[in-house]
Every structure is written in C-alpha cells, then in structure tokens.
Design an enzyme around this catalytic site. Structure first.
Site, mmCIF file in Angstrom:
data_model
loop_
_atom_site.group_PDB
_atom_site.id
_atom_site.type_symbol
_atom_site.label_atom_id
_atom_site.label_comp_id
_atom_site.label_asym_id
_atom_site.label_seq_id
_atom_site.Cartn_x
_atom_site.Cartn_y
_atom_site.Cartn_z
ATOM 1 N N ILE A 143 0.793 -1.056 0.058
ATOM 2 C CA ILE A 143 0.049 0.116 -0.085
ATOM 3 C C ILE A 143 0.767 1.371 0.026
ATOM 4 O O ILE A 143 1.759 1.608 0.849
ATOM 5 C CB ILE A 143 -0.931 0.033 1.276
ATOM 6 C CG1 ILE A 143 -1.842 -1.157 1.502
ATOM 7 C CG2 ILE A 143 -1.627 1.307 1.339
ATOM 8 C CD1 ILE A 143 -2.540 -1.498 2.674
ATOM 9 N N ASP A 144 0.685 2.104 -0.996
ATOM 10 C CA ASP A 144 1.505 3.212 -1.116
ATOM 11 C C ASP A 144 3.064 3.257 -0.744
ATOM 12 O O ASP A 144 3.563 3.820 0.141
ATOM 13 C CB ASP A 144 0.993 4.374 -0.326
ATOM 14 C CG ASP A 144 -0.665 4.804 -0.687
ATOM 15 O OD1 ASP A 144 -0.808 4.425 -1.873
ATOM 16 O OD2 ASP A 144 -1.308 5.077 0.399
ATOM 17 N N PHE A 145 3.836 2.219 -1.416
ATOM 18 C CA PHE A 145 4.824 1.589 -0.641
ATOM 19 C C PHE A 145 6.016 2.251 -1.300
ATOM 20 O O PHE A 145 7.229 1.907 -0.996
ATOM 21 C CB PHE A 145 4.976 0.046 -0.867
ATOM 22 C CG PHE A 145 4.876 -0.637 -2.093
ATOM 23 C CD1 PHE A 145 6.172 -0.674 -3.027
ATOM 24 C CD2 PHE A 145 3.788 -0.975 -2.655
ATOM 25 C CE1 PHE A 145 6.010 -1.479 -4.102
ATOM 26 C CE2 PHE A 145 3.734 -1.625 -3.991
ATOM 27 C CZ PHE A 145 5.090 -1.785 -4.642
#
EC number: 3.1.1.11
Length: 366
Positions: free
Chosen positions: A221-223
């Site tokens: 996630i949004d890494f």
C-alpha cells in the site's frame, strides 16, 4: 527476483521480532521534532548551517584519502554494529567513508544524521546482508520515525544490501501500520543493487534527488511515497497482499521539481494495484519502458478521493509493455506520452545526475 526468495528471512523476522525492544523516545528529539512538519523545518535549518559542506567542496574532497570500516557480526571487523560504525564517523565529515557490512541479519535501527555526509554502506549482496527493524507509525507516533534506516545526510550511497521493516501485513481498515524500511531525506543519494522490503509505506522517498539502480522494492500500500525527485532505473517492483497502490507521490505545487520516474523497470506480484495515488495535489509519476504484469488496475491512477486533483497531477506512461500496460482503460486525466514529452524523463538529467552520481559511486556505468 521472486518474492519467495525472501521467505527464510521473513520467517526469521517473525520468530525474532518478539525479542526486539523499542527505540528510545529520545530518538525523536535527535531527529529534530516529533511531527513531520517540525522535522522538515529542522532539516532545512541544519542544511543552511556553515558546518555543512557544499557540492564543490565534495568534488575536491573525493581526491583525498578515504576511510574504510568493516562491520561483522562474528567480530572479525572493526565493529559488530552498523550504527556504532556510523557513530564513529566524525561530526561534519567531509571525506568518503566506506562501511563494509559482512553477511548477516543486522537487527538494528539505523540513523545517518545530516552532520555525516559522504558515507557509503556496502553489503555482500542483497540476499546475504540485511538490516531489519519493526517499528510502525503507531508504535513511534510517526511514519517517518518508523524507518529501519533513516538517512538525512547528503551524498549517501548504499550498495548490495537489503533494508527491511518486518511488520506483518496490515489487516484491512487498521490504521497506523505504516512500516518504513528506508526513509531518505538527504540530497544526492544513490542506491545500487539494494532491496527494500515491507508492506505499507516501504520506501519513504521524502525529499531530495535520488538514483535507485537495479533495486528490488516490495510492498502493498503506497509503498513508494514522498516528495523526492528520483529516478528508478532497472528496478523490480514487487506487489504483495494486501495490494493498494504502488506510489503516493506528494508534490504540492506546480513549481516543484519533485517526481518519481521509473525507467526500464518491472512490476510483478499479486493482487490488484493502482500505479499511483495523488497524495499531493500536483503529484507527478511517470513509467517508461516498464513491463507491467496483469495486476495493474485498468484505470491506472487514483485521485485520493479528490476530483479537483485530476486537473493538477501529472501521471504518464511511455512505451510500457505487458498485460497490465494497456492505456485504453486509463483515466482520461493521465497521459500516454509522446516522444517529445518523454524526453525529460529518459536520462539522469531529470535528477541532474550527470554531475553528482559519478562522484557518489565512482565507476558506476550510467
């Protein structure tokens, strides 16, 4: 590189994580505050002090003798701890320091302060040398303080080493589970042959010009997020459950030069992901000559729940290929770049890298 390659290390992490103690709260004060706003203000201040070396000084200093420090868990080097090796570097350092880290899993939280420029951290291969910690945004009250390694210094390099945040995958809806493997806030940094392993918020590309070459970046996630001005070349981006979005770039104004460029990369993994979400109103992300597996959502991009951002973000693709690269279903506010539009993103010129990358890692073939 397959995700399963890291399986043994993840198993070690699960067993040993219960033995880890929390980092002292004093760390927040050393980094200039307990909120990200305070931290950025402090970082801007410390970089304006006269004690900070300028680029021309570095170009001259690289001709001077360098220092090599060896770190080995077995005790055959100068230190058994990477942080102790970093601590031994003089305040306001102005000469190259090479910290050679022998194979092993180093369970420690690393901080390279803004007063210690020109450090190179070199492992013996990203499948042999690991730096691991397990803080979360909830455990230290801040996403940026959760990093397993935080770099505020300029002219930093890391080679052939893995950085991991061992926090398990967050459950759906649970907040505060961002666990950063690397936070890079210093300018003119190079990462070559490294791996960054985590789930939510793996790589915090916070600010500054950075060059990631032949790296492996894993998350869900949004890494890959932040306001950096960075070129990712030849990198493998691997998505693991629970998948959400690869990037969350936070460019906040039309005049800002920040943005993420992915050149000749590979996107693999499981789940279904966006290429990016508009964390910043002027978020800018471009993929060029990148192979995309079928895990990419057809629309490609997400507006962070704010339709007004659709007219200000800059998202694009150029000559990408693979089952997830088709542009027919992409959002109408993203771009299929022309040859002319793609030119600014195809070389190191995007990060002004021709002038500083060869100095940070001499001999790197560009």
């Amino acid at each position: 590189m397959a995700y399963s390659t890291f399986g043994p290390v993840l198993l070690i992490n699960a067993v040993l994580s219960v033995l880890l103690c929390q980092v002292p709260a004093a760390l927040a004060a050393e980094q200039g505050g307990t909120t990200e706003k305070e931290f950025k203000a402090w970082l801007d201040y410390i970089r304006t002090t006269e004690s900070q070396p300028h680029f021309k000084e570095f170009a001259h200093k690289v001709k001077q003798p360098s220092t090599t420090i060896v770190v080995d868990l077995k005790g055959t080097g100068n230190f058994t701890s990477i942080q102790k090796a970093i601590d031994s570097v003089p305040f306001a350092n102005a000469n190259p320091v090479y910290i050679i880290v022998k194979p092993g899993v180093y369970w420690e939280k690393l901080q390279i302060p803004a007063t210690k420029d020109f450090i190179t951290l070199q492992g013996h291969g990203r499948l042999k040398t690991f730096v691991v910690w397990n803080d979360t945004a909830a455990s230290v009250n801040s996403t940026y303080l959760s990093a397993s390694i935080a770099v505020d210094a300029q002219y930093f390099a890391a080679m052939n080493i893995s950085f991991q945040n061992a926090v398990p995958a967050p459950a759906p809806g649970v907040e505060g589970q961002q666990g950063v493997a690397l936070r890079i806030s210093g300018d003119n940094a190079v990462f070559y042959g490294c791996a960054f392993i985590g789930h939510q918020g793996t790589l915090y590309d916070q600010q500054g010009k950075h060059y990631f070459r032949d790296c492996y970046i894993e998350g869900s996630i949004d890494f890959i997020f932040g306001d950096g001005r960075s070129l990712y070349q030849g990198c493998e981006i691997h998505v693991v459950p629970v998948a959400g979005s690869i990037t969350a770039q936070s460019r906040s104004s039309a005049t800002s030069d920040s943005g993420f460029v992915f050149l000749n990369c590979t996107i693999s993994g499981t789940g279904v992901v966006y290429l990016g979400r508009a964390w910043g109103r002027y978020s800018r992300v471009v993929f060029l000559y990148t192979y995309m597996e079928s895990i990419i959502r057809p629309e490609g991009w997400q507006n962070w729940g704010d339709p007004t951002r659709e007219s200000t973000v800059y998202y694009g693709q150029y000559m990408c290929y693979g089952p997830g690269a088709g542009t027919d279903g992409r959002t109408p506010w993203s771009h299929a770049l022309t040859d002319e539009e793609a030119k600014p993103f195809l070389t190191l010129d995007f990060i002004q890298g021709q002038s500083w990358v060869p100095l940070v890692i001499p001999g790197l073939r560009l």
